[in-house]
Design an enzyme around this catalytic site. Structure first.
Site, short mmCIF file in Angstrom:
data_model
loop_
_atom_site.label_atom_id
_atom_site.label_comp_id
_atom_site.label_asym_id
_atom_site.label_seq_id
_atom_site.Cartn_x
_atom_site.Cartn_y
_atom_site.Cartn_z
N TYR A 286 2.61 10.12 -0.26
CA TYR A 286 3.71 9.61 0.57
C TYR A 286 5.08 9.95 -0.03
O TYR A 286 6.09 9.87 0.67
CB TYR A 286 3.63 8.09 0.72
CG TYR A 286 2.38 7.57 1.39
CD1 TYR A 286 1.48 8.42 2.04
CD2 TYR A 286 2.09 6.21 1.38
CE1 TYR A 286 0.34 7.94 2.64
CE2 TYR A 286 0.94 5.71 1.99
CZ TYR A 286 0.07 6.58 2.61
OH TYR A 286 -1.07 6.09 3.20
N ASP B 200 0.84 -1.20 0.00
CA ASP B 200 0.00 0.00 0.00
C ASP B 200 0.87 1.25 0.00
O ASP B 200 1.76 1.40 0.84
CB ASP B 200 -0.89 0.01 1.25
CG ASP B 200 -1.77 1.25 1.31
OD1 ASP B 200 -2.92 1.18 0.82
OD2 ASP B 200 -1.31 2.28 1.85
N LYS C 94 -3.01 5.91 -4.15
CA LYS C 94 -4.09 6.84 -3.85
C LYS C 94 -3.92 8.17 -4.59
O LYS C 94 -2.78 8.64 -4.77
CB LYS C 94 -4.15 7.10 -2.34
CG LYS C 94 -4.17 5.83 -1.50
CD LYS C 94 -4.11 6.12 -0.02
CE LYS C 94 -3.91 4.85 0.78
NZ LYS C 94 -2.51 4.36 0.71
#
Length: 299
Positions: A56, A51, A81
């Site tokens: 990030y 993930d 994401k």
């Protein structure tokens, strides 16, 4: 309630007909060579779900770690994401993530937050836009072969209701990724997800150093009784409650220990004991966003 003992190969069904591994490696706050090594070590230890997120700043390292492992791409579930300031151009956001990861598709593409930020002024919401419009753009991505499933993250019941009741919403999110641990169990939200056919993935499932979840007396007592670590107790609790978990670690020994969940399980009584902890602590807030997304009504 899940009691089968082969957690390392367990997966949960999604409303798309796909299945998501029960345990994956979270990479929030993991950057640079450390993130790359963690991903490689996780895959070599047997993990098959990684993930990450554009926000990030580690998608390139995650992709490198995947390649370093030698595990074939098709055997790995990759979740990433859409960043808040890319809501108005979800297609480009997906393409940017694919380039960073060095892959042709992702298995799950999540709307990271139900907030569209103005890319020129991150402190403000994007005018004349909403997360519902973002979702409608994400729905189109399913026909591109660049993403297998789409979902949301950090959505509470209030915002899910808005999304699901919009007449142009034709795809139910496959997953809602939310903060889940005994100090933030959100039973109403989990039950709502389930009632709508939305699978729940728990992030921050081990709490954090400041939350003290791993030091909780109930968790520690069960760990001693079962001959397991507090982290293993927390992960097993989540999986047996019916959601997938994505514990974050960069230490090889911890990565391997977190995955060592085969051959045992918690009894119903033990699960109820963890359910019954009294402390409450939410780790991730919404104060950094230009609008509120957590309303405290999902408990």
């Amino acid at each position: 309630m899940y009691v089968n003992q082969n957690i390392s190969t367990k997966s949960f069904p999604l409303n798309t007909g796909d299945t998501i591994p029960a345990i994956g490696l979270g990479t929030w706050k993991s950057t640079g060579p450390v993130a790359r090594e963690a991903v490689k070590n996780a895959l070599l230890a047997g993990y098959r779900h990684i993930d990450t997120a554009m926000a990030y700043g580690n998608e390139a390292q995650v992709g490198a770690g995947i390649r370093d492992s030698g595990v074939p791409r098709e055997k790995i579930w990759i979740t990433t994401k859409l960043r808040n300031n890319w809501h108005h151009c979800a297609k480009w956001g997906l393409d940017a993530s694919l380039r960073e990861l060095g892959v042709d598709y992702v298995d799950l593409f999540l709307m990271h937050w139900p907030v569209a930020r103005d890319p020129m002024n991150p402190g403000q919401a994007l005018k004349d836009w909403s997360f519902v419009k973002t979702w409608h753009e994400m729905q189109k991505l399913l026909s591109t072969n660049k993403v297998r499933n789409i979902g949301v993250s950090n959505f509470g019941i209030h915002n899910l209701e808005i999304l699901l009741h919009d007449p142009l919403t034709t795809v139910i999110p496959a997953v809602n990724q939310i903060e889940l641990h005994p100090y933030n169990p959100s039973p109403k939200l989990v039950a709502y997800n389930t009632s709508k056919g939305i699978h729940t993935t728990g992030y921050s499932c081990l709490g954090s150093g400041s939350s003290g979840v791993c030091e909780d007396s109930v968790v520690k007592r069960l760990a001693e009784k079962k001959g397991k670590t507090p982290q293993q107790i927390l992960l097993m609790w989540g999986i047996q409650k019916g959601w997938s978990v994505i514990p974050r670690s960069t230490k090889q020994s911890q990565i391997e220990s977190n995955f060592d969940l085969d051959g045992w399980c918690l009894t119903r009584t033990e699960i109820r004991q963890v359910d019954g902890v009294q402390s409450r602590c939410k780790i991730v807030g919404d104060g950094f966003l230009p609008m509120k997304v957590f309303f405290g009504d999902d408990e």
